[in-house]
Design an enzyme around this catalytic site. Sequence first.
Site, PDB file in Angstrom:
ATOM      1  N   GLU A   1      26.437  98.471  98.825  1.00 29.40           N
ATOM      2  CA  GLU A   1      26.533  98.662  97.564  1.00 29.40           C
ATOM      3  C   GLU A   1      27.582  99.212  97.199  1.00 29.40           C
ATOM      4  OE1 GLU A   1      22.516 100.536  97.699  1.00 29.40           O
ATOM      5  OE2 GLU A   1      21.178  99.092  98.052  1.00 29.40           O
TER       6      GLU A   1
ATOM      7  N   ASN B   1      26.669  94.556 102.719  1.00 30.28           N
ATOM      8  CA  ASN B   1      25.227  94.275 102.056  1.00 30.28           C
ATOM      9  C   ASN B   1      25.378  94.745 100.662  1.00 30.28           C
ATOM     10  OD1 ASN B   1      22.370  93.653 103.077  1.00 30.28           O
ATOM     11  ND2 ASN B   1      22.547  95.543 103.149  1.00 30.28           N
TER      12      ASN B   1
ATOM     13  N   HIS C   1      16.841  92.929  96.489  1.00 27.25           N
ATOM     14  CA  HIS C   1      14.956  92.801  95.754  1.00 27.25           C
ATOM     15  C   HIS C   1      14.684  92.340  94.796  1.00 27.25           C
ATOM     16  CE1 HIS C   1      14.856  96.356  99.178  1.00 27.25           C
ATOM     17  NE2 HIS C   1      16.062  96.368  98.843  1.00 27.25           N
TER      18      HIS C   1
ATOM     19  N   GLU D   1      16.794  92.566 103.134  1.00 34.95           N
ATOM     20  CA  GLU D   1      15.796  93.144 101.840  1.00 34.95           C
ATOM     21  C   GLU D   1      14.789  92.628 101.550  1.00 34.95           C
ATOM     22  OE1 GLU D   1      18.351  96.919 100.755  1.00 34.95           O
ATOM     23  OE2 GLU D   1      18.970  96.652 102.274  1.00 34.95           O
TER      24      GLU D   1
ATOM     25  N   ASP E   1      11.644  91.290  99.336  1.00 35.40           N
ATOM     26  CA  ASP E   1      10.680  92.126  98.269  1.00 35.40           C
ATOM     27  C   ASP E   1      10.441  91.683  97.227  1.00 35.40           C
ATOM     28  OD1 ASP E   1      11.814  94.510  97.305  1.00 35.40           O
ATOM     29  OD2 ASP E   1      10.766  95.705  98.641  1.00 35.40           O
TER      30      ASP E   1
HETATM   31  C1  XIL Z   1      15.617 102.540 100.876  1.00 42.40           C
HETATM   32  C2  XIL Z   1      13.930 103.239 101.827  1.00 42.40           C
HETATM   33  O1  XIL Z   1      13.530 102.004 101.826  1.00 42.40           O
HETATM   34  C3  XIL Z   1      13.450 103.937 101.543  1.00 42.40           C
HETATM   35  O2  XIL Z   1      12.409 104.926 102.993  1.00 42.40           O
HETATM   36  C4  XIL Z   1      14.516 105.397 101.275  1.00 42.40           C
HETATM   37  O3  XIL Z   1      14.067 106.671 100.832  1.00 42.40           O
HETATM   38  C5  XIL Z   1      15.894 104.686 100.415  1.00 42.40           C
HETATM   39  O4  XIL Z   1      16.582 103.769 101.072  1.00 42.40           O
HETATM   40  N1  XIL Z   1      18.223  98.684  99.417  1.00 42.40           N
HETATM   41  C6  XIL Z   1      18.985  99.435 100.966  1.00 42.40           C
HETATM   42  C7  XIL Z   1      18.100 100.213 101.620  1.00 42.40           C
HETATM   43  O5  XIL Z   1      20.102  98.968 101.017  1.00 42.40           O
HETATM   44  O6  XIL Z   1      18.377 100.926 102.546  1.00 42.40           O
HETATM   45  C8  XIL Z   1      16.787 101.191 100.654  1.00 42.40           C
HETATM   46  O7  XIL Z   1      15.821 101.668 101.788  1.00 42.40           O
HETATM   47  C9  XIL Z   1      16.127  99.944  99.433  1.00 42.40           C
HETATM   48  C10 XIL Z   1      17.303  99.520  98.958  1.00 42.40           C
END
Ligand code: XIL
Length: 350
Positions: A160, A201, A237, A267, A269
């Site tokens: 990020e 990423n 996401h 990641e 969801d």
């Molecule tokens: C998130 C976790 O799921 C949480 O438990 C934590 O509090 C914060 O981070 N992008 C990412 C992940 O690359 O590392 C993040 O994970 C979600 C967004």
Amino acid sequence: MKRKILAVILLLYLLVACAAPSATKAVVRVPTTLRTLAQTHHILLGTAVNMDALQHDAAYASTLAHEFDVVTPENVMKFDAVHPEKDIFTFAKADALVAFAKAHDMQIRGHNLVWYQALPKWIENGSFTRDQLLAIMKDHIFTVVAHYRNQVNIWDVVNEAVTEDGKMQNSIWYRVIGPDYLDWAFRWAHEANPQAHLFYNDYGAEGTNAKSDAIYALVKGMLQRGVPIYGVGLQMHTSILNAPAEQAVIANMQRLAVLGLKVQITEMDVQIQGDTRPMAQRFSVQAHVYSDMLAACLAVKTCEAFVMWGFTDRYTWIPGATKHSDAPLIFDTAYHAKPAYISIIHELKN
Ligand code: XIL
């Protein structure tokens, strides 16, 4: 009478048909799971892992072992978790996940080395000079990547670094070191484990938009400078209200492939909150989003993995992050398969 005879014939036929293969040769029944089906497509099928759940919830552990062949530590490999003080590294929790993965023949996506979040106080409040922060980053990357050499061969090196409007994220790394911090991070990760596949990423850059254009330009520049980047992680996401179009995701994956870069969905969801339709309908749309994004990955040869940010609604980060209840994953809170799970199975079977 005729009917009875027909029924008996049918029964006999079924008996013979079922018995025949095992009489001629042994039939190995491979259970239909996400991981076994994904293997037929040569992609990895994975999930983020919540270590507390893994250590305290037996159903969580067995579903994980059954269905997935790559895992990402949700939090336990992040900077604050493994490097809480300048000279202290704490690997116990991450080591436990690595051991679980090894026992179940799973790969590990190391996540992550350099990010603007999950930083310990000693970094945030350190007031370091550029040279000092570079040395700290180098020490962190060398120590963590070397600790897992031969065990973790996929790393999210930088996470990020770009904002939604395509600018560089104003992180401590960017502010103190400057834009070349990414190049250094990848070079040092490569030095620490030349075998590892190194990823940039990010989220919200799955299709084609200002952010994915900026990331495309960023990684292209890195390649031109000879920086050892292997691929781009598309976090995915998303939500049933604004999922990216399948064709746009394919187009983005393809332009990265032309540069010589692999991609992984890292990641995924799919939120269902903020929608007024009945639950059943929302779950059905959610199922389509999952299968469409998987279809995009299967359509592009360079897409190597389809990884979700968890697998059961029992443990999802979304309610914590959005302050609204949600059900973004593919198993419900009781580990029953949701329509999303079924749609992924169908997509993998076709
Ligand atoms: C998130 C976790 O799921 C949480 O438990 C934590 O509090 C914060 O981070 N992008 C990412 C992940 O690359 O590392 C993040 O994970 C979600 C967004």
